[in-house]
Structure formats: structure tokens, C-alpha cells
Design a protein around this motif. Structure first.
Motif, PDB file in Angstrom:
ATOM      1  N   PRO A  78      12.944   6.634 -16.160  1.00 49.42           N
ATOM      2  CA  PRO A  78      14.105   5.882 -15.641  1.00 49.42           C
ATOM      3  C   PRO A  78      14.042   5.748 -14.128  1.00 49.42           C
ATOM      4  N   THR A  79      14.498   4.625 -13.645  1.00 46.87           N
ATOM      5  CA  THR A  79      14.394   4.340 -12.210  1.00 46.87           C
ATOM      6  C   THR A  79      15.055   5.404 -11.331  1.00 46.87           C
ATOM      7  N   PRO A  80      16.255   5.921 -11.649  1.00 42.89           N
ATOM      8  CA  PRO A  80      16.863   6.934 -10.774  1.00 42.89           C
ATOM      9  C   PRO A  80      16.054   8.224 -10.669  1.00 42.89           C
ATOM     10  N   LEU A  81      15.215   8.510 -11.680  1.00 45.57           N
ATOM     11  CA  LEU A  81      14.449   9.763 -11.684  1.00 45.57           C
ATOM     12  C   LEU A  81      13.080   9.634 -11.032  1.00 45.57           C
ATOM     13  N   ILE A  82      12.700   8.428 -10.642  1.00 45.35           N
ATOM     14  CA  ILE A  82      11.353   8.212 -10.109  1.00 45.35           C
ATOM     15  C   ILE A  82      11.070   9.072  -8.874  1.00 45.35           C
ATOM     16  N   PRO A  83      11.932   9.109  -7.833  1.00 45.16           N
ATOM     17  CA  PRO A  83      11.610   9.931  -6.660  1.00 45.16           C
ATOM     18  C   PRO A  83      11.449  11.409  -7.000  1.00 45.16           C
TER      19      PRO A  83
END
Length: 226
Positions: free
Chosen positions: A134-139
């Protein structure tokens, strides 16, 4: 009995000069080099063991990875000989020093990573971000994967240091116990000496296994990057 428990692990000196480098180079003198068309039994056994170990490590590598065969053979031979020589009385084991193990692990690990970045750039970078994240978890996942990648050489060095040091400490403690009991209880002395012999046999196996594990993990890192 008042001797410091960690005294055997301190770097030795000769005439107030560090003797670590000559000790590290000494195992190379024990490697037999064939000088005759027909080898003796010891040289034949050494070559057969080297050939068998190399076959086990290289069977999964492609042509690019197999170019590391000489280096990996030298590595496992050096670590095994150093570990075995450290089991001799009044000897020093360089592989109990975390600094030396880090000096072996970090350059080899860095070389495998650079090989991957050069020849398999996309695949190497893709390992930092699992597919479908998921995009929010990428960093956060990129940071976690980067840390897990950077900790690999530290884990290599700590594993070798801890296993060799633990065995030497246990042998040191049991040896001191046997000496203390030798003047008071003969039956316990015999039992302790038997335990020490069994532990020494186990440490010989651990010395060889740890050399194989260290080299095998470097080989796996290389396999993942070639």
C-alpha cells in the motif's frame, strides 16, 4: 582460578608488538601444495574435501557467480584452519575478534551488493519494496528492508564471533573446574575430563560448521545478486 575469563581472547604481543598479523597468516603455511605428479594421502584428502565443498556451494550459481569459486574456497579454508588452530593449547583464535570478522564480512557483502546493482539493478532495487505494498506503507517498508540489508554483514560477523567465543569460554570453565577437582575428588575429575574431551570434539565440528556457514551465506548473497 583468579585469571580473567577473557584473557585468552586478548590480542597477543611479541616484544610489545602486535602478533595478530603473523597468526592470521600462519594457517596459509599448513595448506599443502602439490609438488609431485602423485600426491600423498593428506594432500589427496585435502583436495577431495575442497572439491566436494566447492561443488556444494557452486551448484546453484550461474557462470558469473562461479567466477567467485577461488575466493570462496580460500575463505572457507582460511576460517576453518584458523578456528581449528585456535583449539590448540596456548593459542590465539583471530575469529573470536569481532573486528576481524567484520573486516571479512563487510567487503564481501558489499561486493555482492555491488555486483547485483551492476548486473541486476531492477531486481536488486525491487527487493526493497515488496509487490503490492500500500502506498502509505512504502516509506516505512523501504526503510525496514534497507536496514535488514545493511545488518546482514553484522549478523555474519556476530554469528561467527559468538559461536567460537562461547565454545572457548565453556572449555575454559570446564578445564578450570577439572583442575580444581583434581586434588579433592577423583571420580568427579574423571567425569569432568570426559566431558571436556566430548566438548573438544564438539568444538572441532563447530569450527568446521561455522566456516561453512559463513562462506555459504556469502555464497547465497552472491546467488541473489547474480
Amino acid at each position: 582460578m583468579n585469571e580473567n575469563l577473557f584473557t585468552p581472547f586478548s590480542a597477543p604481543t611479541i616484544l610489545n608488538q602486535p602478533a595478530t598479523i603473523p597468526i592470521i597468516l600462519f594457517p596459509t603455511l599448513l595448506i599443502l601444495t602439490p609438488k609431485h605428479p602423485i600426491n600423498n594421502r593428506l594432500a589427496t584428502i585435502q583436495q577431495d574435501l575442497t572439491r566436494f565443498t566447492l561443488k556444494q556451494m557452486m551448484m546453484t550459481h550461474n557462470a558469473k557467480g562461479q567466477t567467485w569459486s577461488l575466493m570462496l574456497t580460500s575463505l572457507i579454508t582460511f576460517i576453518a584452519m584458523t578456528n581449528l588452530l585456535g583449539l590448540m593449547p596456548y593459542s590465539f583464535t583471530p575469529t573470536t575478534q569481532l573486528s576481524m570478522n567484520l573486516a571479512m564480512a563487510i567487503p564481501l557483502w558489499a561486493a555482492t551488493v555491488m555486483v547485483g546493482l551492476r548486473f541486476k539493478t531492477k531486481n536488486s532495487l525491487a527487493h526493497l519494496l515488496p509487490q503490492g505494498t500500500p502506498t502509505p506503507l512504502i516509506p516505512m517498508l523501504v526503510a525496514i528492508e534497507t536496514i535488514s540489508l545493511l545488518i546482514q554483514p553484522v549478523a555474519l560477523a556476530v554469528r561467527l564471533t559468538a559461536n567460537i567465543t562461547a565454545g572457548h569460554l565453556l572449555m575454559h570453565l570446564i578445564g578450570n573446574t577439572m583442575l580444581a577437582l583434581s586434588t579433592t575428588n577423583l571420580s568427579m575429575t574423571l567425569l569432568t575430563s570426559t566431558l571436556l574431551v566430548l566438548l573438544t570434539t564438539l568444538e572441532i565440528a563447530v569450527a568446521l560448521i561455522q566456516a561453512y556457514v559463513f562462506t555459504l551465506l556469502i555464497s547465497l548473497y552472491l546467488h541473489n545478486n547474480t
